[in-house]
Scaffold this active site. Sequence first.
Site, PDB file in Angstrom:
ATOM      1  N   ARG A 126       0.885  -1.209   0.024  1.00 43.84           N
ATOM      2  CA  ARG A 126       0.086  -0.193  -0.101  1.00 43.84           C
ATOM      3  C   ARG A 126       0.882   1.323  -0.159  1.00 43.84           C
ATOM      4  O   ARG A 126       0.379   2.399   0.405  1.00 43.84           O
ATOM      5  CB  ARG A 126      -0.984   0.123   1.164  1.00 43.84           C
ATOM      6  CG  ARG A 126      -1.920  -1.242   1.416  1.00 43.84           C
ATOM      7  CD  ARG A 126      -2.751  -1.633   0.369  1.00 43.84           C
ATOM      8  NE  ARG A 126      -3.802  -0.734  -0.167  1.00 43.84           N
ATOM      9  CZ  ARG A 126      -4.882  -0.499   0.424  1.00 43.84           C
ATOM     10  NH1 ARG A 126      -5.243  -1.680   1.383  1.00 43.84           N
ATOM     11  NH2 ARG A 126      -5.711   0.409   0.177  1.00 43.84           N
ATOM     12  N   ARG A 170      -2.472   7.272  -0.473  1.00 43.57           N
ATOM     13  CA  ARG A 170      -2.627   7.269   1.179  1.00 43.57           C
ATOM     14  C   ARG A 170      -1.790   8.052   2.177  1.00 43.57           C
ATOM     15  O   ARG A 170      -2.016   9.085   2.302  1.00 43.57           O
ATOM     16  CB  ARG A 170      -2.951   5.953   1.696  1.00 43.57           C
ATOM     17  CG  ARG A 170      -4.019   5.092   0.905  1.00 43.57           C
ATOM     18  CD  ARG A 170      -4.686   4.152   1.960  1.00 43.57           C
ATOM     19  NE  ARG A 170      -3.781   3.025   2.265  1.00 43.57           N
ATOM     20  CZ  ARG A 170      -4.105   2.074   2.968  1.00 43.57           C
ATOM     21  NH1 ARG A 170      -5.410   1.861   3.598  1.00 43.57           N
ATOM     22  NH2 ARG A 170      -3.210   1.450   3.522  1.00 43.57           N
ATOM     23  N   ASP A 197      -6.966  -1.793  -7.468  1.00 43.28           N
ATOM     24  CA  ASP A 197      -7.343  -2.374  -6.071  1.00 43.28           C
ATOM     25  C   ASP A 197      -7.693  -3.776  -6.601  1.00 43.28           C
ATOM     26  O   ASP A 197      -8.019  -4.113  -7.548  1.00 43.28           O
ATOM     27  CB  ASP A 197      -8.686  -1.644  -5.489  1.00 43.28           C
ATOM     28  CG  ASP A 197      -9.074  -1.758  -4.357  1.00 43.28           C
ATOM     29  OD1 ASP A 197      -8.096  -1.145  -3.528  1.00 43.28           O
ATOM     30  OD2 ASP A 197      -9.595  -2.913  -4.091  1.00 43.28           O
TER      31      ASP A 197
HETATM   32  O1  CP3 Z   1       0.155   0.879  -3.065  1.00 44.32           O
HETATM   33  C1  CP3 Z   1      -0.330  -0.228  -3.310  1.00 44.32           C
HETATM   34  O2  CP3 Z   1      -0.234  -1.279  -2.854  1.00 44.32           O
HETATM   35  C2  CP3 Z   1      -1.081  -0.352  -4.708  1.00 44.32           C
HETATM   36  C3  CP3 Z   1      -2.583   0.057  -4.672  1.00 44.32           C
HETATM   37  C4  CP3 Z   1      -3.481  -1.081  -3.722  1.00 44.32           C
HETATM   38  C5  CP3 Z   1      -4.538  -0.303  -3.550  1.00 44.32           C
HETATM   39  N1  CP3 Z   1      -5.504  -1.432  -2.656  1.00 44.32           N
HETATM   40  C6  CP3 Z   1      -4.985   0.862  -3.547  1.00 44.32           C
HETATM   41  C7  CP3 Z   1      -6.046   1.469  -2.906  1.00 44.32           C
HETATM   42  C8  CP3 Z   1      -3.227  -2.346  -3.443  1.00 44.32           C
HETATM   43  C9  CP3 Z   1      -2.379  -3.400  -3.476  1.00 44.32           C
HETATM   44  C10 CP3 Z   1      -4.553  -2.633  -2.627  1.00 44.32           C
HETATM   45  C11 CP3 Z   1      -5.014  -3.643  -2.245  1.00 44.32           C
HETATM   46  C12 CP3 Z   1      -6.251  -4.006  -1.331  1.00 44.32           C
HETATM   47  N2  CP3 Z   1      -7.348  -3.432  -1.495  1.00 44.32           N
HETATM   48  C13 CP3 Z   1      -6.550  -4.833  -0.402  1.00 44.32           C
HETATM   49  C14 CP3 Z   1      -5.146  -6.097   0.045  1.00 44.32           C
HETATM   50  C15 CP3 Z   1      -4.300  -5.613   0.947  1.00 44.32           C
HETATM   51  C16 CP3 Z   1      -4.920  -5.309   2.184  1.00 44.32           C
HETATM   52  O3  CP3 Z   1      -4.739  -3.988   2.504  1.00 44.32           O
HETATM   53  O4  CP3 Z   1      -5.087  -6.079   3.177  1.00 44.32           O
HETATM   54  C17 CP3 Z   1      -7.534  -4.908   0.102  1.00 44.32           C
HETATM   55  C18 CP3 Z   1      -8.245  -5.702   1.312  1.00 44.32           C
HETATM   56  C19 CP3 Z   1      -8.430  -3.746  -0.748  1.00 44.32           C
HETATM   57  C20 CP3 Z   1      -9.695  -3.307  -0.650  1.00 44.32           C
HETATM   58  C21 CP3 Z   1      -9.625  -1.935  -0.108  1.00 44.32           C
HETATM   59  N3  CP3 Z   1      -9.490  -0.693  -1.050  1.00 44.32           N
HETATM   60  C22 CP3 Z   1     -10.121  -1.360   1.111  1.00 44.32           C
HETATM   61  C23 CP3 Z   1     -10.534  -2.063   2.307  1.00 44.32           C
HETATM   62  C24 CP3 Z   1      -9.942   0.020   1.076  1.00 44.32           C
HETATM   63  C25 CP3 Z   1     -10.489   1.283   1.660  1.00 44.32           C
HETATM   64  C26 CP3 Z   1      -9.588   1.459   3.034  1.00 44.32           C
HETATM   65  C27 CP3 Z   1      -7.944   1.812   2.723  1.00 44.32           C
HETATM   66  O5  CP3 Z   1      -7.239   0.821   2.388  1.00 44.32           O
HETATM   67  O6  CP3 Z   1      -7.973   2.910   2.335  1.00 44.32           O
HETATM   68  C28 CP3 Z   1      -9.525   0.173  -0.485  1.00 44.32           C
HETATM   69  C29 CP3 Z   1      -9.396   1.711  -1.018  1.00 44.32           C
HETATM   70  C30 CP3 Z   1      -7.909   1.969  -1.541  1.00 44.32           C
HETATM   71  N4  CP3 Z   1      -7.490   0.951  -2.438  1.00 44.32           N
HETATM   72  C31 CP3 Z   1      -7.136   3.124  -1.300  1.00 44.32           C
HETATM   73  C32 CP3 Z   1      -5.997   2.936  -2.131  1.00 44.32           C
HETATM   74  C33 CP3 Z   1      -4.897   3.847  -2.308  1.00 44.32           C
HETATM   75  C34 CP3 Z   1      -7.623   4.208  -0.810  1.00 44.32           C
HETATM   76  C35 CP3 Z   1      -8.700   4.989  -1.624  1.00 44.32           C
HETATM   77  C36 CP3 Z   1      -8.398   6.617  -1.335  1.00 44.32           C
HETATM   78  O7  CP3 Z   1      -8.982   7.062  -0.447  1.00 44.32           O
HETATM   79  O8  CP3 Z   1      -7.523   7.396  -2.145  1.00 44.32           O
END
Ligand code: CP3
Length: 349
Positions: free
Chosen positions: A26, A30, A76
Site C-alpha cells: 500500500r 494514502r 485495487d
Molecule cells: O500501493 C499499493 O499497494 C497499490 C495499490 C493498492 C490499493 N489497494 C489501492 C487503494 C493495493 C495493492 C490494494 C489492495 C487491497 N485493496 C487489499 C489487499 C491488501 C490489504 O490491505 O489487505 C484490500 C483488502 C483492498 C480493499 C480496499 N481498497 C479497502 C478495504 C479500501 C479502503 C480502505 C483503505 O485501504 O484505504 C480500499 C481503498 C484503496 N485502495 C485506497 C487505495 C490507495 C484508498 C482510496 C483513497 O481514498 O484514495
Amino acid sequence: MELQNDLLIRAAKGEKVERTPVWLMRQAGRILPEYRAVRNKLSGFIELAQTPELAAEVTIQPVDILGVDAAIIFSDILVIPEAMGLPYEMVEKKGPRFPKTISTDEDLKALKKADAKSDLGYVLEAIKITKKELNGRVPLIGFAGAPWTIFCYMVEGHGSKTFSKARRMLYNDPLMADQLLKLITDSTIEYLKAQIEAGADLVQVFDSWAGILGPEQYQRFSMKYIAEICDAITEVPVTVFSKGAYFARSEMRHLNCETIGLDWNMDIQSSRRLIGENKTLQGNLDPCALYAPDIEIEKATKKMLDEFGTGRHIANLGHGVYPDIDPNKVKVFINTVKEYSAKLRSAEI
Ligand code: CP3
C-alpha cells in the site's frame, strides 16, 4: 528492458543479493501528499485507478519520494468483481461498498468470467505506461486478491470484522461457494497473466482475510484456489501473502510460488522452520512501529533484519502502511534496511 535494480527479482528467486530489497504494501497513495494532490483533482479513487496516465504517475511516486526497490501498480483487488459483473463504490473514509451482492444461484448465474483485455484494459494500459516511465529503474509488481478475500467482499458487500455472511455460505452451500471461488480463480489467472504480458515483473496475491478461517476451511476454500493460481503462473515470480494464516505456514511450503509474505504476528524463526529454506520470506515489521521515534524504528528494523539473517528475504511491513504514517518515518525504515542489510552482508565475507 533490462532492469537496473533487480534486487527484488533476485531475492524472490533465491539468488545472491548485495543488500535486502525493500518496498511497502500500500505504498502507492494514502500516505503521500503528492498522491492526494493528484486524487483531489478527480472524483475519487475509482476515476484515478481508471485513468492510466495518472495511475502510472502515482505508481511511480513512492519510487521517487521514498526510494523503494519496487513499484506496485496503482489499482485495487476489487476490480475483479467489477469485471465479473459486480461493480463497487469507494465511500470516503468508509471503504468499499458493493450495491449488489451474491447470495442466490441467480446472483451467481448473472456473473461472468472477467475478460482481462476488455474489462480491465485500463489496468493493463497503466502497467504499460508505468513500465515505460520507470525505464528499468526498479521492477513493477502486479497483483490480485486471493479468491477467498474477493469472495468475502462479493458476498458480504463491504468490509467486516467477522465476514459472517461470507463464512455462512461455506456451511450452508459449500458447492455454491466453490462455484463462485472457481469463477474468481479463473478470472484471476487470466488477469495476472495479462498483467505479466503488459509488463509486470512479479505478481503478489493478497489474501487479506485468510485469518478469519479455521485451518481446515482455509485449506479447502482458500489455499486450494491459491495453489491453482500458483500452478498457472509460471512466467514470473509469485508472492503469496495470507494475512493471519499462521496455522497454514507448514502447508505453504508446498505452494508453487517463490515468496511467502509474513504478517507481524508470525514469528520469523518459526516461520522459516515451518516454511523451509526453499522460499523467500517477505515482511514483517508491525506497521505501528512506524509511529515510534526514529531511533526506535531503526532499532526495530535492525532486530527484524538480524532475525531474517542474510538468507532469502524481502523487507516489508507485516501489512499495508497505515494512511496516517509520516512519510519521513517510512524513509527511516527504508534507509535502515538498505544500510544495515548491506553491513550484515559485508560482515559475512
Ligand atoms: O500501493 C499499493 O499497494 C497499490 C495499490 C493498492 C490499493 N489497494 C489501492 C487503494 C493495493 C495493492 C490494494 C489492495 C487491497 N485493496 C487489499 C489487499 C491488501 C490489504 O490491505 O489487505 C484490500 C483488502 C483492498 C480493499 C480496499 N481498497 C479497502 C478495504 C479500501 C479502503 C480502505 C483503505 O485501504 O484505504 C480500499 C481503498 C484503496 N485502495 C485506497 C487505495 C490507495 C484508498 C482510496 C483513497 O481514498 O484514495
